[in-house]
Scaffold this motif. Structure first.
Motif, PDB file in Angstrom:
ATOM      1  N   SER A  22       0.815  -1.213   0.000  1.00  0.00           N
ATOM      2  CA  SER A  22       0.000   0.000   0.000  1.00  0.00           C
ATOM      3  C   SER A  22       0.852   1.268   0.000  1.00  0.00           C
ATOM      4  O   SER A  22       1.807   1.389   0.773  1.00  0.00           O
ATOM      5  CB  SER A  22      -0.903   0.019   1.235  1.00  0.00           C
ATOM      6  N   PHE A  23       0.447   2.190  -0.867  1.00  0.00           N
ATOM      7  CA  PHE A  23       1.001   3.537  -0.875  1.00  0.00           C
ATOM      8  C   PHE A  23      -0.123   4.529  -0.565  1.00  0.00           C
ATOM      9  O   PHE A  23      -0.089   5.675  -0.993  1.00  0.00           O
ATOM     10  CB  PHE A  23       1.636   3.862  -2.232  1.00  0.00           C
ATOM     11  N   TYR A  24      -1.113   4.081   0.170  1.00  0.00           N
ATOM     12  CA  TYR A  24      -2.261   4.907   0.517  1.00  0.00           C
ATOM     13  C   TYR A  24      -1.799   6.212   1.183  1.00  0.00           C
ATOM     14  O   TYR A  24      -1.059   6.195   2.155  1.00  0.00           O
ATOM     15  CB  TYR A  24      -3.214   4.147   1.449  1.00  0.00           C
ATOM     16  N   SER A  25      -2.205   7.334   0.631  1.00  0.00           N
ATOM     17  CA  SER A  25      -1.911   8.676   1.147  1.00  0.00           C
ATOM     18  C   SER A  25      -0.419   8.984   1.264  1.00  0.00           C
ATOM     19  O   SER A  25      -0.022   9.869   2.018  1.00  0.00           O
ATOM     20  CB  SER A  25      -2.571   8.884   2.520  1.00  0.00           C
ATOM     21  N   CYS A  26       0.401   8.283   0.544  1.00  0.00           N
ATOM     22  CA  CYS A  26       1.855   8.410   0.648  1.00  0.00           C
ATOM     23  C   CYS A  26       2.358   9.847   0.469  1.00  0.00           C
ATOM     24  O   CYS A  26       3.161  10.322   1.257  1.00  0.00           O
ATOM     25  CB  CYS A  26       2.511   7.490  -0.379  1.00  0.00           C
ATOM     26  N   PHE A  27       1.899  10.540  -0.543  1.00  0.00           N
ATOM     27  CA  PHE A  27       2.317  11.916  -0.800  1.00  0.00           C
ATOM     28  C   PHE A  27       1.146  12.888  -0.665  1.00  0.00           C
ATOM     29  O   PHE A  27       1.182  13.992  -1.193  1.00  0.00           O
ATOM     30  CB  PHE A  27       2.957  12.034  -2.185  1.00  0.00           C
ATOM     31  N   ARG A  28       0.134  12.487   0.042  1.00  0.00           N
ATOM     32  CA  ARG A  28      -1.059  13.312   0.230  1.00  0.00           C
ATOM     33  C   ARG A  28      -0.685  14.634   0.901  1.00  0.00           C
ATOM     34  O   ARG A  28       0.132  14.685   1.809  1.00  0.00           O
ATOM     35  CB  ARG A  28      -2.059  12.558   1.090  1.00  0.00           C
ATOM     36  N   GLY A  51      -4.743   4.470  -3.411  1.00  0.00           N
ATOM     37  CA  GLY A  51      -5.731   5.485  -3.094  1.00  0.00           C
ATOM     38  C   GLY A  51      -5.127   6.684  -2.388  1.00  0.00           C
ATOM     39  O   GLY A  51      -4.256   6.547  -1.533  1.00  0.00           O
ATOM     40  N   CYS A  52      -5.562   7.863  -2.766  1.00  0.00           N
ATOM     41  CA  CYS A  52      -5.158   9.144  -2.167  1.00  0.00           C
ATOM     42  C   CYS A  52      -3.654   9.397  -2.233  1.00  0.00           C
ATOM     43  O   CYS A  52      -3.136  10.274  -1.536  1.00  0.00           O
ATOM     44  CB  CYS A  52      -5.625   9.231  -0.713  1.00  0.00           C
ATOM     45  N   CYS A  53      -2.933   8.658  -3.031  1.00  0.00           N
ATOM     46  CA  CYS A  53      -1.469   8.725  -3.063  1.00  0.00           C
ATOM     47  C   CYS A  53      -0.945  10.140  -3.323  1.00  0.00           C
ATOM     48  O   CYS A  53      -0.001  10.583  -2.662  1.00  0.00           O
ATOM     49  CB  CYS A  53      -0.921   7.758  -4.100  1.00  0.00           C
ATOM     50  N   PHE A  54      -1.533  10.853  -4.251  1.00  0.00           N
ATOM     51  CA  PHE A  54      -1.089  12.210  -4.586  1.00  0.00           C
ATOM     52  C   PHE A  54      -2.193  13.241  -4.333  1.00  0.00           C
ATOM     53  O   PHE A  54      -2.156  14.341  -4.877  1.00  0.00           O
ATOM     54  CB  PHE A  54      -0.630  12.273  -6.042  1.00  0.00           C
ATOM     55  N   GLN A  55      -3.150  12.897  -3.517  1.00  0.00           N
ATOM     56  CA  GLN A  55      -4.279  13.785  -3.251  1.00  0.00           C
ATOM     57  C   GLN A  55      -3.802  15.128  -2.699  1.00  0.00           C
ATOM     58  O   GLN A  55      -2.932  15.192  -1.832  1.00  0.00           O
ATOM     59  CB  GLN A  55      -5.235  13.131  -2.256  1.00  0.00           C
ATOM     60  N   ASN A  56      -4.375  16.187  -3.229  1.00  0.00           N
ATOM     61  CA  ASN A  56      -4.091  17.559  -2.800  1.00  0.00           C
ATOM     62  C   ASN A  56      -2.643  17.994  -3.023  1.00  0.00           C
ATOM     63  O   ASN A  56      -2.130  18.859  -2.303  1.00  0.00           O
ATOM     64  CB  ASN A  56      -4.487  17.779  -1.337  1.00  0.00           C
ATOM     65  N   CYS A  80      -6.710   9.140  -6.093  1.00  0.00           N
ATOM     66  CA  CYS A  80      -5.256   9.191  -6.242  1.00  0.00           C
ATOM     67  C   CYS A  80      -4.750  10.590  -6.586  1.00  0.00           C
ATOM     68  O   CYS A  80      -3.756  11.044  -6.034  1.00  0.00           O
ATOM     69  CB  CYS A  80      -4.802   8.191  -7.299  1.00  0.00           C
ATOM     70  N   PHE A  81      -5.425  11.279  -7.482  1.00  0.00           N
ATOM     71  CA  PHE A  81      -5.011  12.622  -7.895  1.00  0.00           C
ATOM     72  C   PHE A  81      -6.062  13.674  -7.539  1.00  0.00           C
ATOM     73  O   PHE A  81      -6.011  14.796  -8.036  1.00  0.00           O
ATOM     74  CB  PHE A  81      -4.729  12.644  -9.399  1.00  0.00           C
ATOM     75  N   THR A 103     -11.894   0.267  -8.174  1.00  0.00           N
ATOM     76  CA  THR A 103     -12.380   1.624  -7.928  1.00  0.00           C
ATOM     77  C   THR A 103     -11.396   2.700  -8.377  1.00  0.00           C
ATOM     78  O   THR A 103     -10.204   2.638  -8.089  1.00  0.00           O
ATOM     79  CB  THR A 103     -12.751   1.859  -6.443  1.00  0.00           C
ATOM     80  N   PHE A 104     -11.960   3.656  -9.088  1.00  0.00           N
ATOM     81  CA  PHE A 104     -11.274   4.882  -9.471  1.00  0.00           C
ATOM     82  C   PHE A 104     -12.025   6.065  -8.855  1.00  0.00           C
ATOM     83  O   PHE A 104     -11.850   7.196  -9.278  1.00  0.00           O
ATOM     84  CB  PHE A 104     -11.272   5.059 -10.996  1.00  0.00           C
ATOM     85  N   GLU A 105     -12.833   5.789  -7.867  1.00  0.00           N
ATOM     86  CA  GLU A 105     -13.705   6.800  -7.278  1.00  0.00           C
ATOM     87  C   GLU A 105     -12.942   8.083  -6.972  1.00  0.00           C
ATOM     88  O   GLU A 105     -11.909   8.081  -6.297  1.00  0.00           O
ATOM     89  CB  GLU A 105     -14.343   6.274  -5.994  1.00  0.00           C
ATOM     90  N   SER A 106     -13.425   9.175  -7.496  1.00  0.00           N
ATOM     91  CA  SER A 106     -12.866  10.518  -7.271  1.00  0.00           C
ATOM     92  C   SER A 106     -11.395  10.648  -7.656  1.00  0.00           C
ATOM     93  O   SER A 106     -10.689  11.509  -7.140  1.00  0.00           O
ATOM     94  CB  SER A 106     -13.049  10.929  -5.806  1.00  0.00           C
ATOM     95  N   CYS A 107     -10.924   9.821  -8.557  1.00  0.00           N
ATOM     96  CA  CYS A 107      -9.511   9.801  -8.940  1.00  0.00           C
ATOM     97  C   CYS A 107      -9.001  11.175  -9.380  1.00  0.00           C
ATOM     98  O   CYS A 107      -7.890  11.568  -9.023  1.00  0.00           O
ATOM     99  CB  CYS A 107      -9.280   8.774 -10.038  1.00  0.00           C
TER     100      CYS A 107
END
Length: 128
Positions: A22-28, A51-56, A80-81, A103-107
């Motif tokens: 998992s890289f979940y929220s890694c660079f969030r 998921g959320c890896c590059f979010q925000n 993710c983005f 899932t690509f939800e909200s990608c």
């Protein structure tokens, strides 16, 4: 929540982390992150969560071609983005090798600078 101060990702950062799942929220929440090095996840063939890896990452302007090509076991790329408000383009074939994704939800949610989405971006993702 404090913002992450990451400004640059070193090429090869995860080369020796071959068993990461998992890289979940890694660079969030890295508002200063401008780019992602090509091949960042190439050795992470067992990863299932991005998921959320590059979010925000609000300064991120592009995604390298083939970023997820070696991540064939990944099943979640949701948000993710999301919130990458400076992201201007998505490379063609970005998800072609990610056939297990459910899932690509909200990608690309709130990616307000995106000009277009490549034709066939999700053509290989039949499980979604």
């Amino acid at each position: 929540m404090a913002k992450n101060l990451v400004k640059e990702i070193s090429a090869g950062l995860f080369n020796n982390n071959i068993y990461v799942s998992s890289f979940y929220s890694c660079f969030r929440d890295c508002p200063s992150l401008v780019s992602i090095p090509a091949g960042l996840f190439d050795n992470n063939t067992t990863v299932t969560e991005l998921g959320c890896c590059f979010q925000n990452c609000t300064s991120l302007t592009s995604i390298p071609t083939g970023l997820f090509d070696h991540n064939t076991a990944v099943n979640s790329i949701g948000a993710c983005f999301s919130g990458c408000t400076s992201l201007k383009s998505i490379p063609a074939g970005l998800f072609d090798h990610n056939t297990a994704v459910t899932t690509f939800e909200s990608c690309f949610y709130v990616c307000t600078s995106l000009i277009s989405i490549p034709a066939g971006l999700f053509d290989h993702n039949t499980a979604v």
